[in-house]
Design a protein around this motif. Structure first.
Motif, PDB file in Angstrom:
ATOM      1  N   GLN A  89     -22.801  19.091 -66.765  1.00 36.69           N
ATOM      2  CA  GLN A  89     -21.720  18.538 -65.948  1.00 36.69           C
ATOM      3  C   GLN A  89     -22.039  17.120 -65.503  1.00 36.69           C
ATOM      4  OE1 GLN A  89     -20.998  20.280 -62.086  1.00 36.69           O
ATOM      5  NE2 GLN A  89     -23.089  21.047 -61.904  1.00 36.69           N
ATOM      6  N   GLY A  90     -20.981  16.375 -65.273  1.00 41.06           N
ATOM      7  CA  GLY A  90     -21.139  15.007 -64.799  1.00 41.06           C
ATOM      8  C   GLY A  90     -20.011  14.650 -63.843  1.00 41.06           C
ATOM      9  N   MET A  91     -20.259  13.617 -63.048  1.00 38.82           N
ATOM     10  CA  MET A  91     -19.252  13.189 -62.068  1.00 38.82           C
ATOM     11  C   MET A  91     -19.094  11.680 -62.101  1.00 38.82           C
ATOM     12  SD  MET A  91     -19.283  15.200 -58.514  1.00 38.82           S
ATOM     13  CE  MET A  91     -20.991  15.572 -58.269  1.00 38.82           C
ATOM     14  N   ARG A 132     -28.516  17.957 -63.858  1.00 38.32           N
ATOM     15  CA  ARG A 132     -29.397  18.606 -64.822  1.00 38.32           C
ATOM     16  C   ARG A 132     -28.636  19.760 -65.490  1.00 38.32           C
ATOM     17  NH1 ARG A 132     -33.184  22.442 -63.574  1.00 38.32           N
ATOM     18  NH2 ARG A 132     -32.452  22.387 -61.431  1.00 38.32           N
ATOM     19  N   VAL A 133     -28.866  19.933 -66.773  1.00 40.69           N
ATOM     20  CA  VAL A 133     -28.213  21.040 -67.481  1.00 40.69           C
ATOM     21  C   VAL A 133     -28.691  22.368 -66.890  1.00 40.69           C
ATOM     22  CG1 VAL A 133     -28.143  22.248 -69.697  1.00 40.69           C
ATOM     23  CG2 VAL A 133     -27.851  19.769 -69.611  1.00 40.69           C
ATOM     24  N   ARG A 134     -27.762  23.265 -66.680  1.00 44.46           N
ATOM     25  CA  ARG A 134     -28.097  24.530 -66.025  1.00 44.46           C
ATOM     26  C   ARG A 134     -27.918  25.692 -67.000  1.00 44.46           C
ATOM     27  NH1 ARG A 134     -25.579  28.041 -62.252  1.00 44.46           N
ATOM     28  NH2 ARG A 134     -23.587  26.995 -62.188  1.00 44.46           N
ATOM     29  N   ALA A 135     -28.914  26.568 -67.055  1.00 43.45           N
ATOM     30  CA  ALA A 135     -28.791  27.768 -67.888  1.00 43.45           C
ATOM     31  C   ALA A 135     -27.828  28.738 -67.206  1.00 43.45           C
ATOM     32  CB  ALA A 135     -30.154  28.419 -68.064  1.00 43.45           C
ATOM     33  N   LEU A 136     -26.911  29.293 -67.964  1.00 42.31           N
ATOM     34  CA  LEU A 136     -25.943  30.238 -67.402  1.00 42.31           C
ATOM     35  C   LEU A 136     -26.421  31.670 -67.626  1.00 42.31           C
ATOM     36  CD1 LEU A 136     -22.666  28.491 -68.609  1.00 42.31           C
ATOM     37  CD2 LEU A 136     -23.615  28.498 -66.294  1.00 42.31           C
ATOM     38  N   THR A 137     -26.157  32.501 -66.638  1.00 40.00           N
ATOM     39  CA  THR A 137     -26.604  33.890 -66.697  1.00 40.00           C
ATOM     40  C   THR A 137     -25.401  34.820 -66.641  1.00 40.00           C
ATOM     41  OG1 THR A 137     -28.568  33.229 -65.467  1.00 40.00           O
ATOM     42  CG2 THR A 137     -28.133  35.583 -65.610  1.00 40.00           C
ATOM     43  N   GLY A 138     -25.274  35.657 -67.650  1.00 40.55           N
ATOM     44  CA  GLY A 138     -24.244  36.691 -67.610  1.00 40.55           C
ATOM     45  C   GLY A 138     -24.806  37.912 -66.904  1.00 40.55           C
ATOM     46  N   GLU A 162     -26.223  18.442 -72.819  1.00 35.71           N
ATOM     47  CA  GLU A 162     -26.732  17.137 -72.356  1.00 35.71           C
ATOM     48  C   GLU A 162     -25.849  15.972 -72.809  1.00 35.71           C
ATOM     49  OE1 GLU A 162     -31.424  18.530 -72.242  1.00 35.71           O
ATOM     50  OE2 GLU A 162     -30.658  17.413 -73.973  1.00 35.71           O
ATOM     51  N   GLN A 163     -25.076  16.195 -73.875  1.00 37.33           N
ATOM     52  CA  GLN A 163     -24.210  15.140 -74.399  1.00 37.33           C
ATOM     53  C   GLN A 163     -23.181  14.673 -73.386  1.00 37.33           C
ATOM     54  OE1 GLN A 163     -24.807  13.526 -77.036  1.00 37.33           O
ATOM     55  NE2 GLN A 163     -24.125  14.563 -78.890  1.00 37.33           N
ATOM     56  N   VAL A 164     -22.814  15.546 -72.458  1.00 38.60           N
ATOM     57  CA  VAL A 164     -21.804  15.174 -71.464  1.00 38.60           C
ATOM     58  C   VAL A 164     -22.233  13.905 -70.748  1.00 38.60           C
ATOM     59  CG1 VAL A 164     -20.617  15.890 -69.364  1.00 38.60           C
ATOM     60  CG2 VAL A 164     -21.107  17.552 -71.134  1.00 38.60           C
TER      61      VAL A 164
END
Lengths: 107, 453
Positions: B322-324, B423-429, B398-400
């Motif tokens: 994500q980015g802002m 920072r890129v965040r790992a997603l958890t199901g 990271e491309q974002v």
């Protein structure tokens, strides 16, 4: 009159669901809530958020209604891309909806 | 009057422990319970343990004990915590090291057996609690943790063995608080109304300041002293009177409004709030203000506990990048929306394997999304674009950032503020299921260790 003088609410997540409690301060306002915040209306209201189903549990002794909103978080808080990934602000959205109806019915 | 006082020391991993230290210094409680495991805290702890097998418990435990253990021991306050997370034994070892260093004698009990990831074969099909689907090989293969919500019993055993400190892994939040009540009063496990009352005490205390005026949806502006908010204390008498209060002189407020708000918090069906110990019905609850910052709780009913334990499996399910970027008047929203459109065209041109793109506008609709009121959208003073993507590989996430940052010069005018990227965040199901009690109980154990200085 402030919003909080009539109703208040709190919400949060459990798994992929969001759980919202809405409270009134006195009996007449609570009766109004029970009549106005039907399962169907609340479900319709939150449908644009991508939910699937609403359960409603009135708790008259506490002048409260509990809503459980199913499939509200794209698979849960750590799986969601939402800025509000725990549904903490959904209480505010529902409160605003209720108060607009309240203003229309009393104003 | 036989009375026991239980305090809420923390409400999540990262909570302040200053109010707990104040309660210890004032000898205001007999038991202090630290609830550190939200549903997804185990996902955080799993990352720690993957890096270091001696980690996997909540790191705040050690500084908290370093600051408060001597006072707790001196004032005969016993501590119960699920800070053990995914690795209660490692937490106990770290505490033992600390107490030797501090020169304090301590009887530590460690509750283990909630983790079932390695034994998962035994619990298959591990059907999903909502959908009934059996656990797929794909999800099983990506599992990060699988833990059962244990009840209060092993903690009661630990207290009976004389432990000063009880460290557990995944125990249901209210069970941490129920345990000292069962231990102190000798309640029968099938005295459902009492077990339910003790569970409600735990539920009211488990989120720390959320019952003493924090995160209060009502007249929050009138609550004083949020800079030094007191954490909750329950006074429970042998005749079942329960008073919720807080440390005298602390900030915040305990009244019927703050208590009813926490009473219903996250419990789903108020007729049947299910824990490993009991099914609680709070619909007959009576709350009475019996003094300043004192609320009496009664009318709680209980029924037979659920036949099975709940378990939660977490699995790796991709990444979020994500980015802002912020823009000011004039045309703040239009500019932010144009940046969003540019990025989406670039993602498409580069054929990035993105599963979901989410664009929100901070200060405009980032929290309420399509439900937000969006009047005067052409006259906003400022708007931030927040763009988030879901991907299966980290590099794509990271491309974002790589694509967003150059738009400060090469995009719409006045890009400013928090330019850049999280920072890129790992997603958890998550995969909740119900499992056989006896199979789990067979592997639960309580180890008591006496550490001498």
């Amino acid at each position: 009159m402030t919003i909080q003088a009539v109703f208040y609410a709190r919400s949060s997540d459990k798994g992929d669901d969001i759980d919202i409690s809405v409270f009134a301060h006195q009996g007449a306002a609570y009766q109004w809530l029970l009549n106005e915040l039907t399962v169907q209306r609340v479900e319709d209201f939150f449908t644009p958020m991508g939910i699937a189903g609403v359960d409603r549990y009135p708790v008259p002794g506490l002048l409260a209604i509990k809503f459980v909103i199913h499939h509200a978080l794209d698979g849960g808080g750590a799986h969601s891309l939402r800025a509000d990934n725990q549904g903490k602000t959904w209480s505010g959205a529902l409160l605003r909806y209720a108060l607009e109806r309240w203003d229309n019915s009393t104003g | 009057m036989d009375r026991v006082r239980v305090g809420g020391g923390t409400g999540f991993y990262g909570d302040t422990f200053m109010p707990a230290l104040d309660m210890m210094r004032a000898a205001a409680v007999d038991y202090l319970c630290f609830e550190d495991l939200a549903e997804l805290t185990l996902a955080i702890l799993q990352k720690d343990r993957a890096k270091n097998p001696l980690q996997g418990y909540t790191k705040d435990l050690i500084p908290m004990l370093e600051a408060g253990l001597d006072i707790a021991l001196k004032n005969h306050i016993r501590i119960i915590t699920n800070a053990g997370g995914l690795n209660p034994q490692a937490a106990t070892q770290a505490v033992a090291q600390l107490t030797r260093r501090l020169g304090l004698p301590l009887k530590i009990a460690t509750v283990t057996g909630d983790g079932i990831l390695e034994e998962l074969q035994q619990f298959l099909p591990f059907a999903h609690m909502e959908t009934g689907q059996p656990l797929s090989a794909q999800v099983h293969g990506r599992a990060l943790f699988a833990n059962v919500y244990l009840g209060a019993r092993p903690i009661v055993h630990a207290l009976q063995a004389g432990a000063d400190l009880v460290i557990t892994g995944r125990v249901a939040d209210p069970s941490l608080f129920l345990a000292p009540l069962v231990h102190h009063f000798g309640w029968d496990w099938e005295d459902w109304d009492r077990i339910a009352l003790g569970t409600v005490v735990g539920h009211l205390l488990e989120c720390s300041s959320q019952v003493t005026g924090g995160n209060h949806g009502g007249d929050w502006e009138t609550i004083e002293g949020l800079d030094a908010i007191g954490f909750p204390i329950a006074e429970v008498c042998r005749d079942d009177e329960v008073i919720i209060t807080k440390l005298s002189g602390s900030g915040g407020r305990v009244d019927v409004d703050t208590v009813r708000e926490q009473l219903l918090y996250e419990i789903h069906d108020p007729h049947a709030y299910l824990t490993p110990d009991v099914a609680v019905d709070v619909t007959g609850a009576r709350l009475e203000q019996v003094g300043r910052n004192r609320v009496r709780v009664s009318g709680i009913r209980g029924a037979q506990r659920p036949a099975q334990y709940k378990a939660l499996l977490g699995y790796a399910d991709g990444y979020m990048g994500q980015g802002m970027m912020g823009y000011s008047w004039p045309d703040a929203l239009k500019k932010a929306q144009a940046t969003d459109a540019i990025l989406r065209r670039q993602f498409a041109r580069l054929h990035l394997p993105i599963e979901e793109i989410r664009s929100d506008y901070l200060g405009y609709n980032s929290l309420h999304g399509p439900l937000a009121r969006t009047q005067a959208s052409d006259d906003l003073n400022e708007v931030y674009l927040r763009l988030a993507v879901r991907t299966q590989d980290k590099r794509t996430a990271e491309q974002v950032s790589r694509l967003m940052v150059p738009l400060a010069l090469g995009g719409p005018p006045t890009a400013s503020g928090l330019i850049g990227v999280d920072r890129v965040r790992a997603l958890t199901g998550i995969w909740p299921s119900l499992v056989d009690r006896h199979a789990v109980d067979a592997q639960v154990s309580v180890t008591v260790e006496e550490v001498l200085p």
